[in-house]
Write a protein that holds these residues in place. Sequence first.
Motif, PDB file in Angstrom:
ATOM      1  N   ILE A 186       4.884  16.486 -14.691  1.00 26.52           N
ATOM      2  CA  ILE A 186       4.890  17.836 -14.120  1.00 26.52           C
ATOM      3  C   ILE A 186       5.495  17.818 -12.722  1.00 26.52           C
ATOM      4  O   ILE A 186       6.281  18.710 -12.363  1.00 26.52           O
ATOM      5  N   LEU A 187       5.169  16.815 -11.932  1.00 25.35           N
ATOM      6  CA  LEU A 187       5.761  16.712 -10.596  1.00 25.35           C
ATOM      7  C   LEU A 187       7.282  16.591 -10.688  1.00 25.35           C
ATOM      8  O   LEU A 187       8.014  17.201  -9.888  1.00 25.35           O
ATOM      9  N   ASP A 188       7.770  15.826 -11.647  1.00 29.70           N
ATOM     10  CA  ASP A 188       9.221  15.708 -11.833  1.00 29.70           C
ATOM     11  C   ASP A 188       9.830  17.050 -12.244  1.00 29.70           C
ATOM     12  O   ASP A 188      10.900  17.437 -11.751  1.00 29.70           O
ATOM     13  N   LEU A 189       9.143  17.761 -13.142  1.00 30.28           N
ATOM     14  CA  LEU A 189       9.644  19.061 -13.588  1.00 30.28           C
ATOM     15  C   LEU A 189       9.713  20.041 -12.423  1.00 30.28           C
ATOM     16  O   LEU A 189      10.705  20.769 -12.255  1.00 30.28           O
ATOM     17  N   PHE A 190       8.680  20.066 -11.587  1.00 28.72           N
ATOM     18  CA  PHE A 190       8.673  20.961 -10.429  1.00 28.72           C
ATOM     19  C   PHE A 190       9.749  20.563  -9.423  1.00 28.72           C
ATOM     20  O   PHE A 190      10.396  21.431  -8.818  1.00 28.72           O
ATOM     21  N   ALA A 191       9.944  19.265  -9.241  1.00 25.88           N
ATOM     22  CA  ALA A 191      10.967  18.806  -8.296  1.00 25.88           C
ATOM     23  C   ALA A 191      12.360  19.214  -8.761  1.00 25.88           C
ATOM     24  O   ALA A 191      13.207  19.628  -7.951  1.00 25.88           O
ATOM     25  N   ALA A 209      13.137  21.816 -10.435  1.00 24.89           N
ATOM     26  CA  ALA A 209      13.294  23.259 -10.237  1.00 24.89           C
ATOM     27  C   ALA A 209      13.160  23.667  -8.775  1.00 24.89           C
ATOM     28  O   ALA A 209      13.436  24.829  -8.429  1.00 24.89           O
ATOM     29  N   GLY A 210      12.715  22.758  -7.919  1.00 23.21           N
ATOM     30  CA  GLY A 210      12.560  23.065  -6.509  1.00 23.21           C
ATOM     31  C   GLY A 210      11.419  24.023  -6.222  1.00 23.21           C
ATOM     32  O   GLY A 210      11.522  24.868  -5.330  1.00 23.21           O
ATOM     33  N   VAL A 211      10.298  23.901  -6.966  1.00 21.59           N
ATOM     34  CA  VAL A 211       9.167  24.803  -6.768  1.00 21.59           C
ATOM     35  C   VAL A 211       7.937  24.027  -6.295  1.00 21.59           C
ATOM     36  O   VAL A 211       7.806  22.833  -6.547  1.00 21.59           O
ATOM     37  N   LYS A 212       7.062  24.742  -5.601  1.00 13.98           N
ATOM     38  CA  LYS A 212       5.786  24.191  -5.174  1.00 13.98           C
ATOM     39  C   LYS A 212       4.669  24.906  -5.913  1.00 13.98           C
ATOM     40  O   LYS A 212       4.809  26.053  -6.330  1.00 13.98           O
ATOM     41  N   ALA A 213       3.534  24.215  -6.059  1.00  9.74           N
ATOM     42  CA  ALA A 213       2.430  24.745  -6.859  1.00  9.74           C
ATOM     43  C   ALA A 213       1.104  24.269  -6.275  1.00  9.74           C
ATOM     44  O   ALA A 213       1.064  23.494  -5.315  1.00  9.74           O
ATOM     45  N   THR A 214       0.033  24.747  -6.868  1.00 12.28           N
ATOM     46  CA  THR A 214      -1.314  24.292  -6.529  1.00 12.28           C
ATOM     47  C   THR A 214      -1.890  23.529  -7.714  1.00 12.28           C
ATOM     48  O   THR A 214      -1.803  23.990  -8.859  1.00 12.28           O
ATOM     49  N   PHE A 215      -2.483  22.373  -7.415  1.00 15.55           N
ATOM     50  CA  PHE A 215      -3.108  21.540  -8.429  1.00 15.55           C
ATOM     51  C   PHE A 215      -4.630  21.633  -8.255  1.00 15.55           C
ATOM     52  O   PHE A 215      -5.207  20.964  -7.392  1.00 15.55           O
ATOM     53  N   PHE A 216      -5.258  22.516  -9.056  1.00 14.57           N
ATOM     54  CA  PHE A 216      -6.718  22.640  -9.053  1.00 14.57           C
ATOM     55  C   PHE A 216      -7.270  21.454  -9.843  1.00 14.57           C
ATOM     56  O   PHE A 216      -7.153  21.402 -11.072  1.00 14.57           O
ATOM     57  N   THR A 217      -7.893  20.526  -9.140  1.00 18.28           N
ATOM     58  CA  THR A 217      -8.178  19.209  -9.717  1.00 18.28           C
ATOM     59  C   THR A 217      -9.677  18.931  -9.773  1.00 18.28           C
ATOM     60  O   THR A 217     -10.417  19.213  -8.823  1.00 18.28           O
ATOM     61  N   LEU A 218     -10.112  18.360 -10.896  1.00 19.83           N
ATOM     62  CA  LEU A 218     -11.500  17.929 -11.010  1.00 19.83           C
ATOM     63  C   LEU A 218     -11.770  16.772 -10.054  1.00 19.83           C
ATOM     64  O   LEU A 218     -10.958  15.838  -9.941  1.00 19.83           O
ATOM     65  N   GLY A 219     -12.937  16.809  -9.410  1.00 23.14           N
ATOM     66  CA  GLY A 219     -13.324  15.685  -8.572  1.00 23.14           C
ATOM     67  C   GLY A 219     -13.396  14.390  -9.364  1.00 23.14           C
ATOM     68  O   GLY A 219     -13.054  13.315  -8.859  1.00 23.14           O
ATOM     69  N   TRP A 220     -13.833  14.474 -10.632  1.00 25.76           N
ATOM     70  CA  TRP A 220     -13.915  13.302 -11.495  1.00 25.76           C
ATOM     71  C   TRP A 220     -12.547  12.644 -11.637  1.00 25.76           C
ATOM     72  O   TRP A 220     -12.432  11.414 -11.609  1.00 25.76           O
ATOM     73  N   VAL A 221     -11.512  13.444 -11.787  1.00 21.49           N
ATOM     74  CA  VAL A 221     -10.150  12.922 -11.915  1.00 21.49           C
ATOM     75  C   VAL A 221      -9.686  12.321 -10.589  1.00 21.49           C
ATOM     76  O   VAL A 221      -9.107  11.224 -10.555  1.00 21.49           O
ATOM     77  N   ALA A 222      -9.936  13.014  -9.486  1.00 19.69           N
ATOM     78  CA  ALA A 222      -9.506  12.525  -8.175  1.00 19.69           C
ATOM     79  C   ALA A 222     -10.156  11.191  -7.841  1.00 19.69           C
ATOM     80  O   ALA A 222      -9.532  10.304  -7.239  1.00 19.69           O
ATOM     81  N   GLU A 223     -11.422  11.029  -8.233  1.00 19.29           N
ATOM     82  CA  GLU A 223     -12.169   9.809  -7.963  1.00 19.29           C
ATOM     83  C   GLU A 223     -11.500   8.596  -8.587  1.00 19.29           C
ATOM     84  O   GLU A 223     -11.578   7.479  -8.058  1.00 19.29           O
ATOM     85  N   ARG A 224     -10.821   8.791  -9.710  1.00 18.58           N
ATOM     86  CA  ARG A 224     -10.208   7.693 -10.452  1.00 18.58           C
ATOM     87  C   ARG A 224      -8.694   7.622 -10.280  1.00 18.58           C
ATOM     88  O   ARG A 224      -8.069   6.711 -10.826  1.00 18.58           O
ATOM     89  N   ASN A 225      -8.125   8.561  -9.564  1.00 22.34           N
ATOM     90  CA  ASN A 225      -6.661   8.626  -9.436  1.00 22.34           C
ATOM     91  C   ASN A 225      -6.256   8.993  -8.009  1.00 22.34           C
ATOM     92  O   ASN A 225      -5.508   9.938  -7.778  1.00 22.34           O
ATOM     93  N   GLY A 226      -6.742   8.207  -7.054  1.00 19.42           N
ATOM     94  CA  GLY A 226      -6.460   8.508  -5.657  1.00 19.42           C
ATOM     95  C   GLY A 226      -4.983   8.520  -5.329  1.00 19.42           C
ATOM     96  O   GLY A 226      -4.500   9.398  -4.594  1.00 19.42           O
ATOM     97  N   ALA A 227      -4.239   7.554  -5.856  1.00 25.54           N
ATOM     98  CA  ALA A 227      -2.803   7.500  -5.572  1.00 25.54           C
ATOM     99  C   ALA A 227      -2.087   8.739  -6.098  1.00 25.54           C
ATOM    100  O   ALA A 227      -1.149   9.250  -5.477  1.00 25.54           O
ATOM    101  N   LEU A 228      -2.539   9.255  -7.236  1.00 23.68           N
ATOM    102  CA  LEU A 228      -1.937  10.461  -7.803  1.00 23.68           C
ATOM    103  C   LEU A 228      -2.196  11.659  -6.900  1.00 23.68           C
ATOM    104  O   LEU A 228      -1.304  12.508  -6.715  1.00 23.68           O
ATOM    105  N   MET A 229      -3.391  11.747  -6.324  1.00 23.84           N
ATOM    106  CA  MET A 229      -3.686  12.859  -5.408  1.00 23.84           C
ATOM    107  C   MET A 229      -2.733  12.810  -4.204  1.00 23.84           C
ATOM    108  O   MET A 229      -2.227  13.851  -3.762  1.00 23.84           O
ATOM    109  N   ARG A 230      -2.486  11.637  -3.703  1.00 28.37           N
ATOM    110  CA  ARG A 230      -1.567  11.511  -2.557  1.00 28.37           C
ATOM    111  C   ARG A 230      -0.137  11.864  -2.958  1.00 28.37           C
ATOM    112  O   ARG A 230       0.614  12.444  -2.155  1.00 28.37           O
ATOM    113  N   ARG A 231       0.249  11.541  -4.196  1.00 29.30           N
ATOM    114  CA  ARG A 231       1.585  11.917  -4.669  1.00 29.30           C
ATOM    115  C   ARG A 231       1.735  13.440  -4.701  1.00 29.30           C
ATOM    116  O   ARG A 231       2.781  13.988  -4.339  1.00 29.30           O
TER     117      ARG A 231
END
Length: 285
Positions: free
Chosen positions: A41-46, A48-70
């Motif tokens: 999805i990040l590649d698709l948005f890049a 098209a040159g668009v920005k978005a909001t990623f409403f993210t579960l804390g459970w997902v963020a806890e296990r994917n810290g590097a992805l949150m920073r990306r």
Amino acid sequence: MVNGLSVDVEDWFQVGAFENVIARDDWDDLALRVEDNVLRILDLFAEAGVKATFFTLGWVAERNGALMRRIVEAGHELASHGYDHARVFTFDRTQFAADIRRARETLEDAGGVAVTGYRAPSFSIDQRTPWAYLELAEQGYAYSSSVAPIAHDHYGWREAPRFAFHPLPGSDLVEVPVTTATFGGKRLAAGGGGFFRVLPYGFSRWAIRQVNRRDGRPAVFYFHPWEIDPDQPRVPGAPLRSRLRHYTNLERMAPKLRDLVREFAWGRMDEIAQREAARAVPLAA
């Protein structure tokens, strides 16, 4: 007209459709696919040159810290989707307070940015949860995008305003509902997700144009990372209706999204909420 583009970041086994057949205690034993899908999805948005909001579960963020920073480094907004996709109306206020606090702290630790936006799992803020906005305001959230102002068997607050509203007297907190169109005096769900996947692309084009041109308001669109993943595992024992809703047209989703983000102008939900706050109506008592 810049519209609000959002992604509800949860994995294939965390959706409301499967909540009665997949136990939360089993989540860590299942294949995690959310990272690869979000990277696509990040590649698709890049592209098209668009920005978005990623409403993210804390459970997902806890296990994917590097992805949150990306997500943050690419210029997108990181916002809260609660901790583990429990619907708001299954909580009391104390439980809800703990859930959104835990999710926010987890997201901010992972992403290194302040989190000011919230979207309830399954759009589960409605007439049953008047205390939810009180708690969001008390914890310092700037906006919510947690209401689907329609009647639906899975969610919905039919009496809510279609466009931005202030849910609390004397508070700057603004609610920005997901998009509905109107036809024949009836509201139609038109904000993305399964409706976008299942219905012809022309319906979404018509609905967004109606909201932009006739109503003069931005559309609010959402989808999930698992919706671009036709190879995800199938869930045995799930109800037929849930399986039809979840798996239909997965292989068509990415191409339709590519058309959508190129045809319309899109931006982050915090920016949409800030602009819409000045036009928001008070919620009727």
